[in-house]
Design a protein around this motif. Structure first.
Motif, PDB file in Angstrom:
ATOM      1  N   LEU A  38       6.302  52.809  25.730  1.00 36.82           N
ATOM      2  CA  LEU A  38       7.036  51.639  25.917  1.00 36.82           C
ATOM      3  C   LEU A  38       8.263  51.750  26.937  1.00 36.82           C
ATOM      4  O   LEU A  38       9.112  50.814  27.059  1.00 36.82           O
ATOM      5  N   THR A  39       8.506  53.113  27.279  1.00 32.57           N
ATOM      6  CA  THR A  39       9.705  53.369  27.759  1.00 32.57           C
ATOM      7  C   THR A  39       9.597  53.782  29.349  1.00 32.57           C
ATOM      8  O   THR A  39      10.487  53.890  30.026  1.00 32.57           O
ATOM      9  N   ASP A  40       8.246  53.415  29.764  1.00 27.39           N
ATOM     10  CA  ASP A  40       7.947  53.589  31.230  1.00 27.39           C
ATOM     11  C   ASP A  40       7.856  52.040  31.920  1.00 27.39           C
ATOM     12  O   ASP A  40       8.283  51.201  31.119  1.00 27.39           O
ATOM     13  N   ASN A  41       7.582  52.181  33.193  1.00 27.79           N
ATOM     14  CA  ASN A  41       7.574  50.592  33.698  1.00 27.79           C
ATOM     15  C   ASN A  41       5.867  50.384  33.720  1.00 27.79           C
ATOM     16  O   ASN A  41       5.528  49.799  34.758  1.00 27.79           O
ATOM     17  N   ILE A  42       5.078  50.788  33.114  1.00 30.91           N
ATOM     18  CA  ILE A  42       3.760  50.547  33.248  1.00 30.91           C
ATOM     19  C   ILE A  42       3.400  49.439  31.892  1.00 30.91           C
ATOM     20  O   ILE A  42       3.564  49.873  30.838  1.00 30.91           O
ATOM     21  N   TRP A  43       3.119  48.282  32.304  1.00 31.32           N
ATOM     22  CA  TRP A  43       2.684  47.470  31.466  1.00 31.32           C
ATOM     23  C   TRP A  43       1.269  46.668  31.275  1.00 31.32           C
ATOM     24  O   TRP A  43       0.974  46.266  32.586  1.00 31.32           O
ATOM     25  N   LEU A  44       0.406  47.084  30.459  1.00 27.94           N
ATOM     26  CA  LEU A  44      -0.939  46.759  30.373  1.00 27.94           C
ATOM     27  C   LEU A  44      -1.237  45.171  30.325  1.00 27.94           C
ATOM     28  O   LEU A  44      -2.085  44.831  30.944  1.00 27.94           O
ATOM     29  N   TYR A  45      -0.151  44.502  29.851  1.00 26.34           N
ATOM     30  CA  TYR A  45      -0.407  43.097  29.788  1.00 26.34           C
ATOM     31  C   TYR A  45       0.748  42.374  30.251  1.00 26.34           C
ATOM     32  O   TYR A  45       1.035  40.976  30.132  1.00 26.34           O
ATOM     33  N   GLY A  46       1.846  42.914  31.348  1.00 23.46           N
ATOM     34  CA  GLY A  46       2.752  42.101  31.421  1.00 23.46           C
ATOM     35  C   GLY A  46       3.929  42.578  30.949  1.00 23.46           C
ATOM     36  O   GLY A  46       3.977  42.636  29.731  1.00 23.46           O
ATOM     37  N   GLY A  47       5.230  42.827  31.435  1.00 21.21           N
ATOM     38  CA  GLY A  47       6.290  43.253  30.958  1.00 21.21           C
ATOM     39  C   GLY A  47       7.274  42.220  30.940  1.00 21.21           C
ATOM     40  O   GLY A  47       8.651  42.496  30.692  1.00 21.21           O
ATOM     41  N   ASP A  48       6.875  40.993  31.114  1.00 24.14           N
ATOM     42  CA  ASP A  48       7.894  39.973  30.937  1.00 24.14           C
ATOM     43  C   ASP A  48       8.154  39.510  29.522  1.00 24.14           C
ATOM     44  O   ASP A  48       7.349  39.674  28.682  1.00 24.14           O
ATOM     45  N   PRO A  49       9.296  38.853  28.979  1.00 21.60           N
ATOM     46  CA  PRO A  49       9.464  38.390  27.555  1.00 21.60           C
ATOM     47  C   PRO A  49       8.446  37.746  26.803  1.00 21.60           C
ATOM     48  O   PRO A  49       7.967  37.963  25.874  1.00 21.60           O
TER      49      PRO A  49
END
Length: 88
Positions: A38-49
């Motif tokens: 959770l500390t990188d900028n790779i988001w499997l399902y999106g990194g928005d709130p």
């Protein structure tokens, strides 16, 4: 993404209670458990709130449990802010 530091700090206590077992104290995850970093900028399902809250409510891919009945809306918002603060 930026998270309000005060709100994120309040979310840490819920993260520590429910998320640390899989995502680790530092939020770096555990591949063996299917828990992403959770500390990188790779988001499997999106990194928005909204995407993070949806993950907390519904769970993901049979690895991430659903916390719909465990967390209140406010608690989900606090954890979301904390997770966003981890991603730098």
């Amino acid at each position: 993404q930026k998270a309000d530091p005060a709100i994120a700090a309040n979310g840490k206590k819920y993260f520590d209670m429910l998320c640390v077992a899989c995502h680790g104290v530092d939020g770096k995850g555990n591949q063996a458990l299917g828990a992403p970093n959770l500390t990188d900028n790779i988001w499997l399902y999106g990194g928005d709130p909204q995407a993070i809250r949806e993950t907390l409510i519904k769970g993901r891919n049979g690895n991430m449990p659903a916390f719909k009945d465990t967390l209140s809306d406010d608690q989900r918002r606090l954890i979301t802010a904390y997770v966003l603060s981890l991603s730098g």
